[in-house]
Each structure stands twice: as C-alpha cells, then as structure tokens.
Design an enzyme around this catalytic site. Structure first.
Site, PDB file in Angstrom:
ATOM      1  N   GLU A  33       0.854  -1.200   0.000  1.00 55.44           N
ATOM      2  CA  GLU A  33       0.000   0.000   0.000  1.00 55.44           C
ATOM      3  C   GLU A  33       0.885   1.244   0.000  1.00 55.44           C
ATOM      4  O   GLU A  33       1.787   1.362   0.829  1.00 55.44           O
ATOM      5  CB  GLU A  33      -0.932  -0.003   1.221  1.00 55.44           C
ATOM      6  N   LEU A  38      -3.792   2.373   5.868  1.00 59.79           N
ATOM      7  CA  LEU A  38      -4.489   1.290   5.169  1.00 59.79           C
ATOM      8  C   LEU A  38      -5.971   1.652   5.028  1.00 59.79           C
ATOM      9  O   LEU A  38      -6.435   2.617   5.615  1.00 59.79           O
ATOM     10  CB  LEU A  38      -4.319  -0.013   5.956  1.00 59.79           C
ATOM     11  N   GLY A 182     -25.441  10.877  -9.488  1.00 64.04           N
ATOM     12  CA  GLY A 182     -25.211   9.508  -9.034  1.00 64.04           C
ATOM     13  C   GLY A 182     -25.130   9.507  -7.508  1.00 64.04           C
ATOM     14  O   GLY A 182     -25.463  10.501  -6.844  1.00 64.04           O
ATOM     15  N   ILE A 271     -19.012  12.147 -11.746  1.00 66.80           N
ATOM     16  CA  ILE A 271     -19.640  11.496 -12.909  1.00 66.80           C
ATOM     17  C   ILE A 271     -19.200  10.044 -13.043  1.00 66.80           C
ATOM     18  O   ILE A 271     -19.259   9.471 -14.119  1.00 66.80           O
ATOM     19  CB  ILE A 271     -19.330  12.263 -14.211  1.00 66.80           C
ATOM     20  N   HIS A 444     -42.921  -5.521  16.294  1.00 69.47           N
ATOM     21  CA  HIS A 444     -43.781  -4.335  16.247  1.00 69.47           C
ATOM     22  C   HIS A 444     -43.418  -3.422  17.415  1.00 69.47           C
ATOM     23  O   HIS A 444     -43.257  -3.904  18.524  1.00 69.47           O
ATOM     24  CB  HIS A 444     -45.245  -4.750  16.350  1.00 69.47           C
TER      25      HIS A 444
END
Ligand code: NAI
Length: 465
Positions: A33, A38, A182, A271, A444
């Site tokens: 990485e 991380l 989006g 986008i 409920h």
C-alpha cells in the site's frame, strides 16, 4: 522458493479482506500500500468519511427543522472544524483497526507503490525511493478506482473538487454545483445542502441515480427536491472555469439548444469512477486492460497465470462490499476451495435522508429481460413506527416470480433502508418466496413491518393499508 504465497497490491476493502482471509487459511501474505494509512478509498476518502459527514449533517438539519416539532427547543450552531475533526478521528480509528487486523492475520504491510515486473515478481518503491523486491506464488491486483475526469473541467481541489475535495471544504459554500446525479453527487450534495449551501445537481440523463428502480428514483428525486436540492436533468456539462471567487459552469441541453452558464462558489465533479490500473506493470505479464481500464477476469483469474484481480479494478458494481465478497472468493479459489460470489445479491444503498436501498432486479431490468413478475408495495405513511417518528416518506416494493413466488428484487426508500435491505439479501440467498417474508413474524413497532406488508401485497393480502 517463493517468499510469499500471495502479494496483494492495494489495501482497500478488497485488498485487506483478501489479506485477512489469506491469513485465516494459513497463506503467507504481503499487502502493498502506497498510502500513509491502510483502508483505501473507502476508509480514507470514501464511504466512511462521507458517512461521518452525512450523520452529523443529518442531525444538524434535524435540530434545525424537526426538533421543535418534537418538543425540543434548540438553536444549533454549526462548528464545521469540529465536524471535520470528528470525521478525521473516526477515519483514523478505522484505518488503525485495519492495521491491527493485518498484524493479527500475519500479513506484512510493505509500504510503497507496487509494480508487477514479471510472473511472481512485485517491486515496491517506498516514498524515500527504497525498492523492495517480492517473490510470490500469486499476485492479487486490488488497486481500486479513481474519480473519472471530464474534458473541460479540471479538478483543482480548490474550487472544482472531486469526492475527496468535497469531504473537506474549508467553508460551507453559498452555492454548490454538483455534476452528476449519481450516488456520490447526491450524498455529498446532501451534506452541504444540510449545512446551508444552495445545491444544484446537473445530470446528463433525464432521471437521477441510473441503475435504481425508476419508480424509486422518481419518488427519491421528489423528496430531495422538497428538501431544497435543485435538479437540472437532461443537461450536459461541457466546461468549468475557476476563478478566485467561484466557478462558471457551461451547461448544454442534451436535446439540443443554447448553452447556459451557471455560477457557484464550488463545483463537485461526480460522474463516476474508473479502475486505477495504470502504472502497475501489467504489460510485463501480458495483461491488457480494456478501453475503460478494467482488467478482464474469469473467476478473478487474469490472462496471466498466478495473477488475480478483484474489486473496482474488474467489472461489476464499484462497491466496497462487492470488493469484500470478491476478496474472500478469490483467496478461497487460490487456496483450492470453492469461492463464489452471487452478483445479483450485491445490494446498493444511497445514504441520504431518506435512504434508498435495493437488491436484485429492478422493474426495468425484468421488463427488458422479458421476465414476468408480480409486485407488492407498502408506503411508510401506513407504518406505525414511521408515523410516530414523523418519518413517513418512501415505501417498500417487493417483486416476485408470478409462478414460483421467488423474490426477484426489493426496493426500499425510507430511513434505515440500508439496514432493512439485509433481510432481503439473506432471504434471496435462500431463494425465499415473498410468502416466506409475509408469514414471518416481524417485531412491532418497526419499519421492517412495512417490508412484510409489501411482501403480503404480492399475494394481495396487505393488512395495514
Ligand atoms: P455514478 O456512475 O453513480 O453517477 C454519475 C452520474 O453522472 C450519472 O448519472 C451520469 O449520467 C452523470 N454524468 C456523466 N457525465 C455527465 C456530464 N458531462 N454532465 C452531467 N452529468 C453527467 O457515479 P458516482 O456518483 O461518481 O459514483 C461512482 C461510483 O462510486 C459508483 O459506482 C457508486 O456506486 C460508487 N459509490 C457508492 C456509494 C454507496 O454505495 N453509498 C457511495 C459513493 C460512491
């Protein structure tokens, strides 16, 4: 002798879950990485910080607008610095948590940028230029994705930001233009609208959230509009010019006609995202990504033996939980087990207020595939818990096979939709019929009863509406 059984490139949800599963299965694993922490996009600049801001801004808006009606008199004052600080604290705790999980599962974190240099060979270049060479039986590419660019709109993270910049604006903008209706645009647009910005969302299509069931999307858009979000649909952004005091955005109607210029303090470009597969050394092993950058795979196997890919770098929904599923299945396949992912059962959630969540097929997909279905729908306005909470927007819709009654898709709009959808993921994984849900006792008073009533509606015996 290979140093490692698996070297994973990328420590987002795909990569770190692969490392955990590999550790559990006794495979010697390294995870490469290059970021300082991380967790990848999701933990650092994606799902998690956005949820921290969504939660805080939702409470701020509720305190402003809803508390008085509940008999709670307050005058909330925004402390943006504190809101950002608590977000950063949560993110730090989460990324530290992943570091702990890597240690616990004996995965070595090799810090730096990973590049494949040949079969079983990964070279890692650290920030200080140090190079580490790793020799491995298997390589997993879990490099994720990055925000897509748009010609004419250059992201400077000052006035024109992408999702990363929009998580850390220094002030609440008076006005914000969001390009793209989006999930990212609507979630982050909601955050800044709640904190006081006038938010205009410009969307190319004539609807919001492509991929969402159209009926759900329509009701969803109506709700967001009622909250004050402004939508410009069927409108294409062709350019943005950034100045000291704001941005000018050029918008053209997709159907044709004169362009117009919109002005705002800030612009968020949202986008879509594209796979982050550049600079990985794929050519050294003969892997050619497709035009959009996706790596072609067959059950996570790339065209190069011993090299696997998963998550946003391959086809399928670009979602953290999909990458996690990929990760477990991929490592199990490497270990000679029967890893499997059912992509029809990957749920989607938009964490706005109300939330939108769905799993399985939309009505449009079923129609396009020529699949017959019956449906049951139940509004939260008839759900007792929603009523007493004064949160009656939205509904649950269950789609089922007219002959076998198997559930084909479930679509929910309403608070906690993201929590409610889990029931249907499990039900559908067990090939449940709508009647299975309809005949199961639900607690409920809860919102989950609306789902049960919707399932009853499939057979026409909804009892409470
Ligand atoms: P998206 O693909 O969901 O939506 C982008 C929108 O931009 C589309 O509606 C598209 O028609 C529109 N668009 C494209 N070009 C345009 C133009 N020139 N002018 C105006 N509109 C234009 O992409 P988004 O929201 O950026 O998200 C990226 C990915 O990240 C998605 O796969 C999403 O599912 C994922 N994500 C998921 C989250 C969640 O699960 N809650 C949260 C954030 C991201």
């Amino acid at each position: 002798m290979a140093q490692y059984d698996i070297v994973i490139i990328g420590a987002g949800p795909g990569g770190y879950n692969a490392a955990i599963r590999a550790g559990q299965l006794g495979l010697k694993t390294a995870i490469v990485e290059m970021g300082p922490t991380l967790g990848g996009t999701c933990l650092n600049v994606g799902c998690m910080p956005s949820k921290a801001l969504l939660h805080a801004s939702e409470l701020f808006e509720a305190a402003n607008k809803d508390f008085a009606g509940l008999g709670i008199e307050v005058s909330p004052k925004l402390n943006l610095a504190q809101m950002m600080a608590q977000k950063a604290e949560s993110v730090a705790a989460l990324t530290k948590g992943v570091e702990y999980l890597m240690k616990k599962n004996k995965a070595d974190w090799v810090k730096g940028r990973g590049r494949i240099t040949g079969p079983g060979q990964v070279e890692v270049t650290a920030a200080d230029g140090t190079v580490t060479k790793l020799d491995t039986r298997n390589i997993i590419i879990a490099t994720g994705s990055e925000p897509s660019g748009l010609p004419g709109v250059s992201v400077d993270q000052q006035r024109i930001v992408d999702s990363t910049g929009a998580l850390s604006l220094p002030v609440v903008p008076k006005s914000l233009i969001v390009i793209g209706a989006g999930i990212i645009g609507l979630e982050l647009g909601s955050v800044w609208r709640r904190l006081g910005a006038e938010v205009t969302v410009v969307e190319y299509l004539d609807r919001i959230t492509p991929g969402m069931d159209a009926e759900l999307a329509k009701t969803f858009q109506r709700g967001l509009t009622k909250q004050g979000m402004i939508f410009k649909l069927g409108a294409k952004v062709t350019g943005a010019k950034s100045g000291k005091s704001g941005v000018e955005v050029t918008v053209e109607p997709v159907a044709g006609g004169p362009a117009e210029t919109l002005k705002a303090d800030y612009v968020l470009l949202a986008i879509g995202r594209r796979p982050y597969t550049e600079g990985l050394g794929l050519e050294s092993v003969g892997i050619v990504p497709d035009k959009r950058g996706f790596i072609e795979t067959d059950h996570f196997r790339t065209s190069a033996p011993g090299i696997w890919a998963l998550g946003d770098a391959i086809h399928g929904p670009m979602l953290a939980h999909k990458a996690e599923e990929d990760a477990v299945a991929c490592v199990e396949l490497i270990a000679g087990k029967a890893g499997h992912v059912d992509y029809n059962l990957v749920p989607s959630v938009v964490y706005t207020a109300p939330e939108a969540a769905w799993v399985g097929k939309t009505e449009e997909q079923l129609k396009a595939d020529g699949i017959a279905y019956k449906s049951g729908k139940f509004p939260f306005s008839a759900n007792s818990r929603a009523k007493v909470n004064h949160e009656t927007d939205g509904f649950v819709k269950v789609l089922a096979d007219p002959v076998t009654d198997e559930i084909l898709g479930v679509h929910i709009l309403g608070p906690q939709a993201g929590e409610l959808i889990g029931e249907y993921c499990v039900a559908m994984a067990f090939k449940a019929a709508s009647e299975d849900i309809a005949r199961v006792c639900h607690p409920h008073p809860t919102r989950s009863e609306a789902g049960r009533q919707a399932a009853m509606g499939v057979e026409g015996w909804t009892m409470q509406a």
